[in-house]
Scaffold this active site. Structure first.
Site, PDB file in Angstrom:
ATOM      1  N   HIS A  23      -3.959  21.529   0.441  1.00 36.12           N
ATOM      2  CA  HIS A  23      -2.971  20.765   1.217  1.00 36.12           C
ATOM      3  C   HIS A  23      -1.735  21.624   1.450  1.00 36.12           C
ATOM      4  O   HIS A  23      -0.835  21.710   0.611  1.00 36.12           O
ATOM      5  CB  HIS A  23      -2.597  19.482   0.455  1.00 36.12           C
ATOM      6  CG  HIS A  23      -1.833  18.491   1.287  1.00 36.12           C
ATOM      7  ND1 HIS A  23      -2.254  17.193   1.471  1.00 36.12           N
ATOM      8  CD2 HIS A  23      -0.691  18.598   1.989  1.00 36.12           C
ATOM      9  CE1 HIS A  23      -1.393  16.548   2.242  1.00 36.12           C
ATOM     10  NE2 HIS A  23      -0.421  17.390   2.559  1.00 36.12           N
ATOM     11  N   HIS A  25       0.740  22.837   4.995  1.00 33.88           N
ATOM     12  CA  HIS A  25       0.969  22.737   6.436  1.00 33.88           C
ATOM     13  C   HIS A  25       1.424  24.079   6.998  1.00 33.88           C
ATOM     14  O   HIS A  25       2.377  24.680   6.490  1.00 33.88           O
ATOM     15  CB  HIS A  25       2.022  21.678   6.730  1.00 33.88           C
ATOM     16  CG  HIS A  25       1.580  20.280   6.425  1.00 33.88           C
ATOM     17  ND1 HIS A  25       1.054  19.450   7.386  1.00 33.88           N
ATOM     18  CD2 HIS A  25       1.560  19.580   5.260  1.00 33.88           C
ATOM     19  CE1 HIS A  25       0.747  18.280   6.834  1.00 33.88           C
ATOM     20  NE2 HIS A  25       1.048  18.336   5.542  1.00 33.88           N
ATOM     21  N   HIS A 212      -3.681  11.691   5.018  1.00 36.28           N
ATOM     22  CA  HIS A 212      -2.437  11.489   4.286  1.00 36.28           C
ATOM     23  C   HIS A 212      -2.325   9.999   3.945  1.00 36.28           C
ATOM     24  O   HIS A 212      -2.248   9.159   4.835  1.00 36.28           O
ATOM     25  CB  HIS A 212      -1.237  11.880   5.150  1.00 36.28           C
ATOM     26  CG  HIS A 212      -0.925  13.336   5.157  1.00 36.28           C
ATOM     27  ND1 HIS A 212      -1.712  14.263   5.808  1.00 36.28           N
ATOM     28  CD2 HIS A 212       0.099  14.035   4.592  1.00 36.28           C
ATOM     29  CE1 HIS A 212      -1.178  15.469   5.650  1.00 36.28           C
ATOM     30  NE2 HIS A 212      -0.081  15.362   4.920  1.00 36.28           N
ATOM     31  N   GLU A 215       1.472   8.438  -0.033  1.00 34.05           N
ATOM     32  CA  GLU A 215       2.594   9.352  -0.292  1.00 34.05           C
ATOM     33  C   GLU A 215       3.894   8.546  -0.277  1.00 34.05           C
ATOM     34  O   GLU A 215       4.581   8.447  -1.296  1.00 34.05           O
ATOM     35  CB  GLU A 215       2.640  10.455   0.761  1.00 34.05           C
ATOM     36  CG  GLU A 215       3.814  11.411   0.579  1.00 34.05           C
ATOM     37  CD  GLU A 215       3.913  12.430   1.704  1.00 34.05           C
ATOM     38  OE1 GLU A 215       4.669  13.398   1.539  1.00 34.05           O
ATOM     39  OE2 GLU A 215       3.241  12.247   2.749  1.00 34.05           O
ATOM     40  N   ASP A 304       1.992  21.657  -0.151  1.00 32.88           N
ATOM     41  CA  ASP A 304       2.419  20.839   0.976  1.00 32.88           C
ATOM     42  C   ASP A 304       3.166  21.687   2.015  1.00 32.88           C
ATOM     43  O   ASP A 304       2.604  22.032   3.044  1.00 32.88           O
ATOM     44  CB  ASP A 304       3.274  19.663   0.522  1.00 32.88           C
ATOM     45  CG  ASP A 304       3.291  18.527   1.544  1.00 32.88           C
ATOM     46  OD1 ASP A 304       2.525  18.580   2.520  1.00 32.88           O
ATOM     47  OD2 ASP A 304       4.069  17.583   1.364  1.00 32.88           O
TER      48      ASP A 304
END
Length: 382
Positions: A23, A25, A212, A215, A304
């Protein structure tokens, strides 16, 4: 954590350990200097800082707001400079190189092609530029003595209406660098069920996807991602802790959803530092990963957004070692979990585990035993 603590891995050992990242980005991991150079090339004048060190600090401070929507606003600057083939190629190449330098041997990097069309690129041109950048980054990493394999996850924005189109794009490139699909963006008000047509399409095509969920929104988001959409993995999933009750005597009772997630071995893509920034957890010590590890959920450790969180895989593990006293055995457990949960074929996952990850940790454990012997005896016979 101190290097004098013999039963814990040192920062150097953490960095050298083989790590798996599921995970991360692409638009959340740029080098600050690269942002500045690309902004100059494309004439983007809205950067809050024009010196690399100051810009990196700005991103981290802006992301420390405790709000997921505010956290997401920082991506306006990174996406603004990622609108050309050259920029996408460079960012992807540097991503692979930076991860490899940090000891990551396998990574799945996600990005939303629909966010890189402002300068006239097509969706296909975006995907191909990123894929070529990853391959170049892998080659450069090998030249520097590092090994890494990178797969792409194509992301659709949950507030938009292009999920099916992006899912079809992911399927077309599934044998050419793309390993799966994702949806991302603010959870509240944008449930995954808005994109059921995309998930039904991917299931018909026997393709992989993560969502996702859990969260910034609670258990309904997780339930929908699993039971309505059929997600293979949960991006974050940290709110599953809301379905677990800890009694004053320390006994633990799992609710039906938490039991289902654990029983089905559904991978949770935990991102500790990011979760603190978005107020999904109050501190590392209070992060659900500690309890979920004890309860043997299938947990993975992730970054992340390395730029916004000022983090890396090594830093994430350093925090966990400091907080929970995790050993090399724990690190290997998290890493094998991640490799088992990757979206590449089973035989390739197994080869990575048996030929790269386990031998890498075996070597580090031998170092640990040697250090322990030296610490105990004060001398070594050779």
């Amino acid at each position: 954590m101190t290097s004098e603590t013999p039963n814990l891995p040192t920062p150097d050992q953490i960095r050298r350990s083989p790590k798996v990242l599921l995970h991360d980005h692409l638009d959340g991991g740029l080098r600050p200097g690269t942002i500045i150079e690309l902004a100059h090339k494309v004439g983007y004048e809205n950067l809050p800082e024009t010196e690399a060190d100051k810009l990196g600090i700005w991103f981290r401070e802006a992301a420390d707001s405790g709000s997921l929507p505010r956290y997401l606003e920082t991506f306006a600057h990174t996406c603004a400079v990622m609108q050309t083939k050259e920029a996408l190629f460079r960012v992807a190449s540097e991503c692979a190189q930076d991860l490899a330098e940090d000891g990551v041997v396998y990574a799945e990097i996600r990005y939303a092609p629909e966010q890189h069309l402002e300068a006239g690129l097509t969706l296909e041109e975006v995907v191909e530029a990123v894929n070529e950048g990853f391959r170049e980054g892998e080659r450069r990493a090998r030249t520097n003595g590092n090994r890494i394999r990178v797969g792409a996850l194509l992301t659709a924005m949950r507030h938009a209406a292009r999920a099916l189109e992006i899912a079809e794009l992911a399927n077309r490139y599934r044998d050419n660098g793309v390993v799966g699909f994702d949806i991302a963006g603010a959870e509240a008000g944008f449930p995954p069920t808005r994109h059921l047509d995309a998930f039904e399409y991917l299931k018909r095509e026997n393709n992989h996807f993560t969502i996702h969920a859990g969260e910034a929104f609670g258990l309904p988001s997780i339930w929908q991602a699993l039971q309505w959409c059929g997600a293979d993995r949960l991006g974050h999933g940290v709110k599953i802790i809301d379905d677990i009750e800890v009694a004053p005597d320390g006994s633990v009772k799992l609710g039906r959803l938490a039991s289902y997630v654990r029983d089905k071995r559904i991978p949770l893509e935990m991102c500790p530092t990011s979760n603190l920034q978005t107020a999904a957890a109050a501190s590392y010590a209070e992060h659900p990963i500690g309890l979920l590890r004890k309860l043997h959920f299938r947990l993975t450790v992730n970054t992340d957004n390395r730029l916004m969180s000022g983090t890396s895989m090594s830093r994430e593990f350093e925090h966990l070692v400091d907080t929970f006293g995790y050993t090399l055995d724990d690190m290997q457990w998290f890493t094998v979990n991640a490799m088992k949960s990757a979206f590449i074929p089973f035989d390739e996952r197994l080869a990575m585990i048996n030929e790269v990850i386990k031998p890498g940790y075996a070597e580090l454990k031998s170092e640990w035993l040697f250090r322990q012997t030296v610490s105990t005896s004060g001398s070594v016979s050779v």
